[in-house]
Design a protein around this motif. Sequence first.
Motif, short mmCIF file in Angstrom:
data_model
loop_
_atom_site.label_atom_id
_atom_site.label_comp_id
_atom_site.label_asym_id
_atom_site.label_seq_id
_atom_site.Cartn_x
_atom_site.Cartn_y
_atom_site.Cartn_z
N ASN A 1 31.65 36.28 42.60
CA ASN A 1 32.98 35.59 41.96
C ASN A 1 33.05 34.15 42.73
O ASN A 1 32.98 34.06 43.53
CB ASN A 1 34.18 36.29 42.17
N ARG A 2 33.40 33.23 42.09
CA ARG A 2 33.57 31.73 42.56
C ARG A 2 35.16 31.66 43.09
O ARG A 2 35.16 30.50 43.55
CB ARG A 2 33.31 30.88 41.68
N HIS A 3 35.90 32.80 42.65
CA HIS A 3 37.33 32.59 43.37
C HIS A 3 37.61 33.92 44.13
O HIS A 3 36.79 34.69 44.30
CB HIS A 3 38.29 32.80 42.15
N ALA A 4 38.60 33.68 44.80
CA ALA A 4 39.08 34.89 45.90
C ALA A 4 39.06 36.36 44.94
O ALA A 4 39.83 36.06 43.97
CB ALA A 4 40.25 34.51 46.50
N ILE A 5 38.86 37.25 45.83
CA ILE A 5 39.20 38.60 45.08
C ILE A 5 40.63 39.11 45.52
O ILE A 5 40.71 39.85 46.31
CB ILE A 5 38.15 39.29 45.70
N ASP A 6 41.39 38.46 44.68
CA ASP A 6 42.82 38.84 44.98
C ASP A 6 43.54 39.37 43.75
O ASP A 6 44.69 39.41 43.81
CB ASP A 6 43.67 37.61 45.44
N THR A 7 43.00 39.99 42.74
CA THR A 7 43.56 40.42 41.57
C THR A 7 42.99 41.94 41.46
O THR A 7 41.75 42.01 41.41
CB THR A 7 43.17 39.66 40.42
N PHE A 8 43.57 42.76 40.64
CA PHE A 8 43.35 44.02 40.45
C PHE A 8 43.88 44.83 39.19
O PHE A 8 45.06 44.16 38.70
CB PHE A 8 43.83 44.87 41.70
N ALA A 9 43.19 45.64 38.64
CA ALA A 9 43.86 46.30 37.58
C ALA A 9 43.92 48.08 37.57
O ALA A 9 43.04 48.49 38.20
CB ALA A 9 42.87 46.22 36.29
N TYR A 10 45.09 48.64 37.71
CA TYR A 10 45.18 50.08 38.07
C TYR A 10 44.37 50.71 37.43
O TYR A 10 44.53 50.78 36.13
CB TYR A 10 46.57 50.41 38.13
N PRO A 11 43.49 51.68 37.61
CA PRO A 11 42.85 52.40 36.62
C PRO A 11 44.03 53.44 35.91
O PRO A 11 44.70 54.11 36.70
CB PRO A 11 41.78 53.37 37.59
#
Length: 331
Positions: A244-254
């Motif tokens: 990813n070219r951006h920070a890994i700072d986002t999540f989706a709850y299963p």
Amino acid sequence: MKHLRMLGVTAAAILVIIFLPWHHGPKHPLRGGLVILRPNAVGLGARPIISGKKPNIAVEVPSVKLFDHKVAVIMYHHIDPKLQNEDTITPELFASQLDELTRNHMQFISLNQFRAFMKGGSVPANAVLVTFDDGYESFYKYAYPIMKKRHISGVCFVITGDLTPRAMVFTPHMTPDEIRDMTQHDPDMEVQAHTDDLHFKVNRGHDGLTGFLIVNGKKENKQQYMARINQDIKACVQKLLPLNRHAIDTFAYPYGLHNSSSIRVLQANGIHYAFTTKPGISTTATNLMLLPRINGGSPHITPQALYQSIRNAATPPLTFMGSLLEMLKPA
């Protein structure tokens, strides 16, 4: 005096019942009567206000700004030309939904624009963000080309444990090479976190992220649970960083499942934004770890129904008392 006040309220309520159209939106105005358009809820093709016997008198009404300072986040999972189920739609339906939203003046934004908005920045009116869960290969094969053709960026939440060819999965997932190809051609297209290996149900109300497991015949304790989910989220973030070219700072709850412990672990691993499956629309006042989404990924959701869902979330219909208060407001 008390009786006079009650009489006034009763008379106003009767006027509301007689004159106010109780459907959402101005599709069926009363002939020769009064049409009241809810403030900021006028959609494309809204009709002018009609009063008395002068139906041709038009007034200035905004016809394209359905909502402002809000973002409608729409949610999908899988796309397949033949298979359809509750979470799977055809490429044709997906394309039709995007085109319908465009015709109704929705403006698609990227995840990076969403981040900036939640930090206090601005977004266009009628802003929409497209999200996909699970990281299926169908996102790369079908969704991405459809979005690319329409200059739409979005985000796919990936189960990183399924990136390897050795993963035992029924539905193929994207490979790292496919993700790199996608993000190199569109830097605003992102992959973000959806756990490494916690996307499974423990019981009806809990999944691998929120439930306690039975290990060697014994239920894990709180300390073991916290260590397990922390290790998983850390692994997920690390695997996505090179892709990813951006920070890994986002999540989706299963499954949309979460609890206070999982939220603390996510935040400790640099996650600042987390999406649920609860319907709604995001504003700068929305809890960043409980962001709502509007489902578009069912074959039962027509393009028009998706647009109406966004409209309803952005401008919910007035209640009876709300309508009464609107009418009693001074001009």
